[in-house]
Scaffold this motif. Structure first.
Motif, PDB file in Angstrom:
ATOM      1  N   GLY A 262     -39.483  50.542  38.458  1.00 55.77           N
ATOM      2  CA  GLY A 262     -38.134  49.989  38.309  1.00 55.77           C
ATOM      3  C   GLY A 262     -37.925  49.399  36.924  1.00 55.77           C
ATOM      4  N   ILE A 263     -38.933  48.649  36.452  1.00 55.34           N
ATOM      5  CA  ILE A 263     -38.837  48.023  35.116  1.00 55.34           C
ATOM      6  C   ILE A 263     -38.747  49.102  34.049  1.00 55.34           C
ATOM      7  CG2 ILE A 263     -40.119  46.621  33.421  1.00 55.34           C
ATOM      8  CD1 ILE A 263     -41.324  45.113  35.883  1.00 55.34           C
ATOM      9  N   LEU A 264     -39.601  50.122  34.184  1.00 56.98           N
ATOM     10  CA  LEU A 264     -39.625  51.218  33.206  1.00 56.98           C
ATOM     11  C   LEU A 264     -38.261  51.925  33.155  1.00 56.98           C
ATOM     12  CD1 LEU A 264     -41.052  53.249  31.334  1.00 56.98           C
ATOM     13  CD2 LEU A 264     -41.960  54.379  33.367  1.00 56.98           C
ATOM     14  N   LYS A 265     -37.717  52.189  34.331  1.00 57.96           N
ATOM     15  CA  LYS A 265     -36.425  52.886  34.408  1.00 57.96           C
ATOM     16  C   LYS A 265     -35.343  52.072  33.692  1.00 57.96           C
ATOM     17  CE  LYS A 265     -34.219  55.684  37.875  1.00 57.96           C
ATOM     18  NZ  LYS A 265     -34.320  56.105  39.232  1.00 57.96           N
ATOM     19  N   ASP A 266     -35.309  50.759  33.978  1.00 59.24           N
ATOM     20  CA  ASP A 266     -34.300  49.895  33.340  1.00 59.24           C
ATOM     21  C   ASP A 266     -34.469  49.902  31.821  1.00 59.24           C
ATOM     22  OD1 ASP A 266     -33.348  49.290  35.796  1.00 59.24           O
ATOM     23  OD2 ASP A 266     -34.279  47.317  35.932  1.00 59.24           O
ATOM     24  N   ASN A 267     -35.730  49.795  31.358  1.00 58.27           N
ATOM     25  CA  ASN A 267     -35.992  49.772  29.904  1.00 58.27           C
ATOM     26  C   ASN A 267     -35.500  51.047  29.243  1.00 58.27           C
ATOM     27  OD1 ASN A 267     -37.130  47.302  29.926  1.00 58.27           O
ATOM     28  ND2 ASN A 267     -39.258  48.019  30.000  1.00 58.27           N
ATOM     29  N   LEU A 268     -35.773  52.188  29.887  1.00 60.44           N
ATOM     30  CA  LEU A 268     -35.371  53.465  29.280  1.00 60.44           C
ATOM     31  C   LEU A 268     -33.848  53.623  29.311  1.00 60.44           C
ATOM     32  CD1 LEU A 268     -38.172  55.888  30.524  1.00 60.44           C
ATOM     33  CD2 LEU A 268     -37.830  55.026  28.210  1.00 60.44           C
ATOM     34  N   HIS A 269     -33.220  53.165  30.389  1.00 61.34           N
ATOM     35  CA  HIS A 269     -31.753  53.269  30.462  1.00 61.34           C
ATOM     36  C   HIS A 269     -31.092  52.414  29.381  1.00 61.34           C
ATOM     37  CE1 HIS A 269     -31.515  54.965  34.828  1.00 61.34           C
ATOM     38  NE2 HIS A 269     -32.110  55.763  33.975  1.00 61.34           N
ATOM     39  N   GLU A 270     -31.691  51.230  29.116  1.00 58.59           N
ATOM     40  CA  GLU A 270     -31.157  50.373  28.047  1.00 58.59           C
ATOM     41  C   GLU A 270     -31.174  51.095  26.704  1.00 58.59           C
ATOM     42  OE1 GLU A 270     -33.107  46.546  27.684  1.00 58.59           O
ATOM     43  OE2 GLU A 270     -32.439  46.104  29.733  1.00 58.59           O
TER      44      GLU A 270
ATOM     45  N   PHE B  58     -45.848  58.965  44.156  1.00 60.49           N
ATOM     46  CA  PHE B  58     -45.701  57.906  43.158  1.00 60.49           C
ATOM     47  C   PHE B  58     -44.423  58.050  42.331  1.00 60.49           C
ATOM     48  CE2 PHE B  58     -50.010  57.622  44.431  1.00 60.49           C
ATOM     49  CZ  PHE B  58     -50.306  56.270  44.341  1.00 60.49           C
ATOM     50  N   ASP B  59     -43.556  57.046  42.481  1.00 60.88           N
ATOM     51  CA  ASP B  59     -42.346  56.954  41.660  1.00 60.88           C
ATOM     52  C   ASP B  59     -42.791  56.579  40.244  1.00 60.88           C
ATOM     53  OD1 ASP B  59     -39.952  56.361  40.488  1.00 60.88           O
ATOM     54  OD2 ASP B  59     -39.386  54.773  41.898  1.00 60.88           O
ATOM     55  N   LEU B  60     -42.402  57.383  39.272  1.00 54.68           N
ATOM     56  CA  LEU B  60     -42.790  57.091  37.889  1.00 54.68           C
ATOM     57  C   LEU B  60     -41.605  56.556  37.082  1.00 54.68           C
ATOM     58  CD1 LEU B  60     -45.132  60.160  37.166  1.00 54.68           C
ATOM     59  CD2 LEU B  60     -45.720  57.894  38.073  1.00 54.68           C
ATOM     60  N   GLY B  61     -40.551  56.157  37.776  1.00 54.11           N
ATOM     61  CA  GLY B  61     -39.359  55.655  37.098  1.00 54.11           C
ATOM     62  C   GLY B  61     -38.473  56.783  36.621  1.00 54.11           C
ATOM     63  N   GLU B  62     -38.712  57.984  37.137  1.00 56.38           N
ATOM     64  CA  GLU B  62     -37.968  59.148  36.652  1.00 56.38           C
ATOM     65  C   GLU B  62     -36.521  59.171  37.157  1.00 56.38           C
ATOM     66  OE1 GLU B  62     -40.460  59.187  38.864  1.00 56.38           O
ATOM     67  OE2 GLU B  62     -40.360  60.881  40.229  1.00 56.38           O
ATOM     68  N   ASP B  63     -35.655  59.810  36.359  1.00 61.34           N
ATOM     69  CA  ASP B  63     -34.260  60.021  36.759  1.00 61.34           C
ATOM     70  C   ASP B  63     -34.134  61.316  37.534  1.00 61.34           C
ATOM     71  OD1 ASP B  63     -32.972  57.794  35.273  1.00 61.34           O
ATOM     72  OD2 ASP B  63     -33.957  58.802  33.609  1.00 61.34           O
ATOM     73  N   MET B  64     -35.083  62.212  37.316  1.00 58.85           N
ATOM     74  CA  MET B  64     -35.031  63.497  38.022  1.00 58.85           C
ATOM     75  C   MET B  64     -36.439  64.011  38.273  1.00 58.85           C
ATOM     76  SD  MET B  64     -33.733  67.208  36.737  1.00 58.85           S
ATOM     77  CE  MET B  64     -32.123  66.807  36.196  1.00 58.85           C
ATOM     78  N   ARG B  65     -36.640  64.526  39.475  1.00 58.27           N
ATOM     79  CA  ARG B  65     -37.894  65.215  39.789  1.00 58.27           C
ATOM     80  C   ARG B  65     -37.648  66.709  39.804  1.00 58.27           C
ATOM     81  NH1 ARG B  65     -41.752  62.442  44.347  1.00 58.27           N
ATOM     82  NH2 ARG B  65     -42.090  60.575  43.127  1.00 58.27           N
ATOM     83  N   VAL B  66     -38.560  67.441  39.210  1.00 55.02           N
ATOM     84  CA  VAL B  66     -38.476  68.904  39.217  1.00 55.02           C
ATOM     85  C   VAL B  66     -39.793  69.431  39.798  1.00 55.02           C
ATOM     86  CG1 VAL B  66     -38.277  70.977  37.794  1.00 55.02           C
ATOM     87  CG2 VAL B  66     -37.025  68.899  37.135  1.00 55.02           C
ATOM     88  N   ALA B  67     -39.713  70.050  40.973  1.00 51.24           N
ATOM     89  CA  ALA B  67     -40.916  70.661  41.548  1.00 51.24           C
ATOM     90  C   ALA B  67     -40.982  72.111  41.064  1.00 51.24           C
ATOM     91  CB  ALA B  67     -40.849  70.614  43.071  1.00 51.24           C
ATOM     92  N   VAL B  68     -42.047  72.423  40.348  1.00 48.86           N
ATOM     93  CA  VAL B  68     -42.224  73.788  39.845  1.00 48.86           C
ATOM     94  C   VAL B  68     -43.165  74.508  40.809  1.00 48.86           C
ATOM     95  CG1 VAL B  68     -42.943  75.229  37.906  1.00 48.86           C
ATOM     96  CG2 VAL B  68     -41.950  72.958  37.468  1.00 48.86           C
ATOM     97  N   MET B  69     -42.614  75.550  41.437  1.00 47.73           N
ATOM     98  CA  MET B  69     -43.390  76.317  42.424  1.00 47.73           C
ATOM     99  C   MET B  69     -43.346  77.772  41.981  1.00 47.73           C
ATOM    100  SD  MET B  69     -42.293  76.846  46.340  1.00 47.73           S
ATOM    101  CE  MET B  69     -43.166  78.047  47.340  1.00 47.73           C
ATOM    102  N   SER B  70     -44.425  78.520  42.218  1.00 46.71           N
ATOM    103  CA  SER B  70     -44.377  79.920  41.796  1.00 46.71           C
ATOM    104  C   SER B  70     -44.508  80.846  42.994  1.00 46.71           C
ATOM    105  CB  SER B  70     -45.489  80.196  40.770  1.00 46.71           C
ATOM    106  OG  SER B  70     -46.739  79.896  41.327  1.00 46.71           O
TER     107      SER B  70
END
Ligand SMILES: Nc1nc2c(ncn2[C@@H]2O[C@H](COP(=O)(O)OP(=O)(O)OP(=O)(O)O)[C@@H](O)[C@H]2O)c(=O)[nH]1
Ligand SMILES: [Mg+2]
Length: 214
Positions: A19-27, A128-140
């Motif tokens: 959460g802290i990381l996300k806020d810092n990056l959004h700022e 694990f939430d890494l503070g990301e704005d978007m998750r992209v699952a790459v599947m082949s």
């Protein structure tokens, strides 16, 4: 006797840091995107293809997650993109604290988007939430269309699925209809891109989506 639920405390601490990381990056007006998926699904190849496709690759910076090597980081750095390597020394996932530390060691002055090339794993990384704005699952397509039902958390928690290696679909038994049906049940709002990272099919459309999402 006092009992400590280790799992719960690990997840809670991670959530708080994310959460802290996300806020810092959004700022700072920066977006964080998390690429997840099995080993060999093509996460790093897709990143290479994105970097070669977008107008200004300097708008991207990359955090490479790997158990031991810096092989993927070298592939990305070779393309002139600011990159930092995180080695977990055997651990199967990345945590938000490590991402914050990586960003402190990464020149993000020009970058608008920071992409995490997560450790190849279909299970732990999704937890694990890494503070990301978007998750992209790459599947082949070589992994088989049964994977979303077998590893549901990955496909339920993602915003986007990139179905990669579409160039070799005819040589596999991957059932596209079944795949779309299963995904509709698991995560009806997920956005799906059919892509070939090596041939470039679908990469421009995916890049547009990445650069324009709010
Ligand atoms: N045919 C085909 N092969 C691909 C495609 N994308 C990746 N590959 C191949 O798949 C293999 C694995 O690709 P990587 O990008 O290294 O996979 P990764 O997901 O980064 O793997 P880890 O870092 O180990 O988790 C390589 O041999 C790539 O050339 C594709 O679109 N089509
Ligand atoms: Mg890789």
């Amino acid at each position: 006797m006092k009992t400590i639920e280790i799992n719960e405390s690990v997840y809670k601490k991670n959530e708080a840091l994310a959460g802290i990381l996300k806020d810092n990056l959004h700022e700072k007006n920066k977006k964080l995107i998390n690429f997840l998926g099995s080993p060999g699904s093509g996460k790093t190849t897709l990143l290479e293809s994105i970097i070669k496709t977008i107008d200004n690759p300097k708008k991207i910076a990359v955090i490479e997650g790997d158990l031991y090597t810096d092989k993927d980081a070298k592939r990305i750095e070779k393309l002139g993109v600011k990159t930092v390597q995180l080695n977990t020394k055997g651990a199967c996932h990345l945590e938000a604290g490590a991402i914050s530390e990586a960003i402190n060691n990464l020149d993000i002055s020009e970058a608008e988007t920071i992409i995490i090339d997560n450790i190849g794993n279909l299970v732990c990384t999704a937890e694990f939430d890494l503070g990301e704005d978007m998750r992209v699952a790459v599947m082949s397509v070589t992994e088989g269309n049964d994977k979303p039902l077998k590893y549901p958390l990955m496909f339920q928690t993602t915003n986007v699925i990139v179905l990669n290696k579409i160039d070799i679909l005819p040589y596999t038994d991957f059932d596209l209809d079944e795949f779309y049906k299963d995904i509709k049940d698991l995560n009806p709002n997920v956005k799906i891109f059919e892509v070939s990272a090596t041939k470039g099919y679908g990469v421009a459309e995916f890049c547009d989506y990445l650069t324009n999402f709010k």
